[in-house]
Design a protein around this motif. Structure first.
Motif: not given
Length: 288
Positions: A144-147, A152-158, A259-263
């Motif tokens: 949980q956070g923000r890029p 690391l590679d990342h993909d937005l879940l929700f 908020t800006q902290d997504a998963f």
């Protein structure tokens, strides 16, 4: 060199400690009862501490034995898992995630994960601490956070759409709860993220009233408290979808805060098991 006691003596104590019986430990280890008893005496002599109290009907652990046994069992379990991972055809992945994500989102979907990836064995490391992909043996993580997530590679879940939820019986004639202003008459259940002030500011502006709060270390605990009728929890909608659909919780009003902290699904850019990481990425994204 590690100053370890003899391995056979450790195995004899660990098995005897689980069974509280030398005979059953001997059957498990494939040796005689006398050999197990002798190995335990050797270990006690080496450690200079008594691990068992011997009785006519069996054994009981001393205080020292009770302290020693769980760590030793865990160590043998880790050795067994590490050995099993080396077996040809074994596909094992370790997933690091927060306890609340694991409890509220992932555990209800374990059946789907097992059905969709039947050849994959999964271990979960549920902790609020960030995993180290180089040293912790973790393959993928849910954060949980923000890029950006460095390296690391990342993909937005929700995203983090926060809503107020409570037990259906919580609102009543003396303390209604049909609009955000009604929160003043209720207990607010606060988790470690501390987002209630943000939510209340969006309702009351600069004049937020004093409202009673009960604080918890994890989001999942605030939801459990809401399910028990102890107050109003502020949580990510994704964590309570099933509870809302089944009527165990209600959203008493439509107001929400984003908020800006997504998963995010995160993994090393060069994973040690690229095919497994790719399969897990596809599965997680398919569940959104």
């Amino acid at each position: 060199m590690r100053n370890l006691p003899p391995l056979n003596a450790l195995k004899a104590f660990e098995a005897s400690g689980r069974h509280l019986n030398f005979r059953m430990a001997a059957e498990e280890l494939g040796v005689t009862q006398g050999a197990v008893a002798q190995q335990v005496r050797t270990l006690e002599s080496r450690l200079k501490v008594q691990l068992f109290d011997r009785h006519a009907r069996g054994l009981t652990l001393t205080d020292a034995g009770r302290r020693f046994l769980p760590s030793l069992t865990q160590a043998f379990d880790l050795i067994a898992e590490a050995s099993q991972d080396l077996a040809p055809g074994n596909l094992t992945a370790t997933i690091s995630t927060t306890p609340s994500f694991a409890t509220r989102w992932l555990v209800p979907r374990l059946g789907a994960l097992t059905a969709d990836l039947p050849d994959l064995q999964v271990r979960f490391d549920a902790s609020n601490s960030l995993a180290n992909f180089q040293t912790d043996g973790v393959d993928i993580a849910i954060r949980q956070g923000r890029p950006p997530f460095v390296g690391l590679d990342h993909d937005l879940l929700f995203g983090a759409e926060l809503i107020a939820v409570c037990h259906p019986d919580l609102p009543n004639k003396d303390a209604p709860l049909s609009q955000p202003q009604d929160l003043q008459a209720h207990t607010l259940l606060q988790d470690a993220h501390g987002q209630w002030p943000l939510f209340l500011s969006s309702v009351f502006g600069d004049h937020v009233p004093s409202i009673k709060m009960t604080r918890f270390s994890q989001t999942s605990l605030t939801i459990d408290a809401a399910l028990a009728g102890q107050g109003v929890a502020l949580t990510n909608r994704a964590f309570v979808t099933n509870d809302l659909e089944n009527g165990r919780l209600i959203q008493p009003f439509e107001h929400k805060t984003v908020t800006q902290d997504a998963f995010y699904f995160v993994a090393p850019r060069r994973p040690r098991q690229p095919k497994i990481v790719a399969s897990l990425r596809a599965w997680f994204l398919s569940q959104i």
